[in-house]
Design a protein around this motif. Sequence first.
Motif, PDB file in Angstrom:
ATOM      1  N   ALA A  83      -9.813 -10.492  18.894  1.00  0.00           N
ATOM      2  CA  ALA A  83      -8.714 -11.772  18.357  1.00  0.00           C
ATOM      3  C   ALA A  83      -9.119 -13.065  18.358  1.00  0.00           C
ATOM      4  N   TRP A  92     -13.407   0.187  21.759  1.00  0.00           N
ATOM      5  CA  TRP A  92     -12.105   0.560  22.335  1.00  0.00           C
ATOM      6  C   TRP A  92     -11.751   1.843  21.851  1.00  0.00           C
ATOM      7  N   GLY A 140      -4.909  -9.858  26.624  1.00  0.00           N
ATOM      8  CA  GLY A 140      -5.737  -8.659  27.178  1.00  0.00           C
ATOM      9  C   GLY A 140      -6.828  -8.881  28.167  1.00  0.00           C
ATOM     10  N   ARG A 157     -13.593  -2.999  17.913  1.00  0.00           N
ATOM     11  CA  ARG A 157     -12.722  -1.797  17.460  1.00  0.00           C
ATOM     12  C   ARG A 157     -13.297  -0.434  17.825  1.00  0.00           C
ATOM     13  N   CYS A 163     -11.944  -5.706  24.594  1.00  0.00           N
ATOM     14  CA  CYS A 163     -12.027  -5.557  23.395  1.00  0.00           C
ATOM     15  C   CYS A 163     -11.124  -6.042  22.373  1.00  0.00           C
ATOM     16  N   VAL A 164      -9.626  -5.839  22.617  1.00  0.00           N
ATOM     17  CA  VAL A 164      -8.631  -6.422  21.548  1.00  0.00           C
ATOM     18  C   VAL A 164      -8.851  -7.917  21.946  1.00  0.00           C
ATOM     19  N   PRO A 176      -8.493  -3.798  26.581  1.00  0.00           N
ATOM     20  CA  PRO A 176      -7.747  -4.994  26.385  1.00  0.00           C
ATOM     21  C   PRO A 176      -8.789  -6.100  26.206  1.00  0.00           C
TER      22      PRO A 176
END
Length: 173
Positions: free
Chosen positions: A98, A111, A48, A108, A93-94, A91
């Motif tokens: 993670a 985004w 990301g 979440r 934020c993802v 990406p």
Amino acid sequence: MRSLRWVALGMVLVVLDFRIDALDLLPDPLGYAAMTFGLVPLTSRHRGFLIAAVAAAAGVLASLPDVTDPTFAESWWAAITGVLQTLVVVPTCVAVAALLPAEAGLARAVWVGDLMVLGVSLLAEPVLGPLRGGAADDLLAPLVLVLVGFALLVVAGFVWLLVRAARSPLPQR
């Protein structure tokens, strides 16, 4: 993940516009460059961050016309920079979610909100454009204010997420 502070600073520079005549004193290319600078060191930790770094680098070039053109925000070119901005936010934020599960909820929300703002923004012109003029402008103004307010809330959430994540050390591989 202290380099995320650069991403936060870059996003603030991209969102804020201070103009004297046509010249933007906080040019968007500088903001995208700051985001790129902050994301590149993290690219080996999550894909990301790599996607976001490439989008931020492309944003440097795509936003160059905004430096001296005050009508840039009304052009189709601005839609491209809007997509690039989302390709930085989502990406990132993802990746943060993670690597730092404690931040997953805020990541979440940011985004999803960013995708909603992009979708509404891209659909607004073709759908609402024909309604412009006269009394219709009075009806559209509140909708535009709500969208702008929501977009600013999403940006504030993104900056807050990055500041919080920047305080956290990178987890061990």
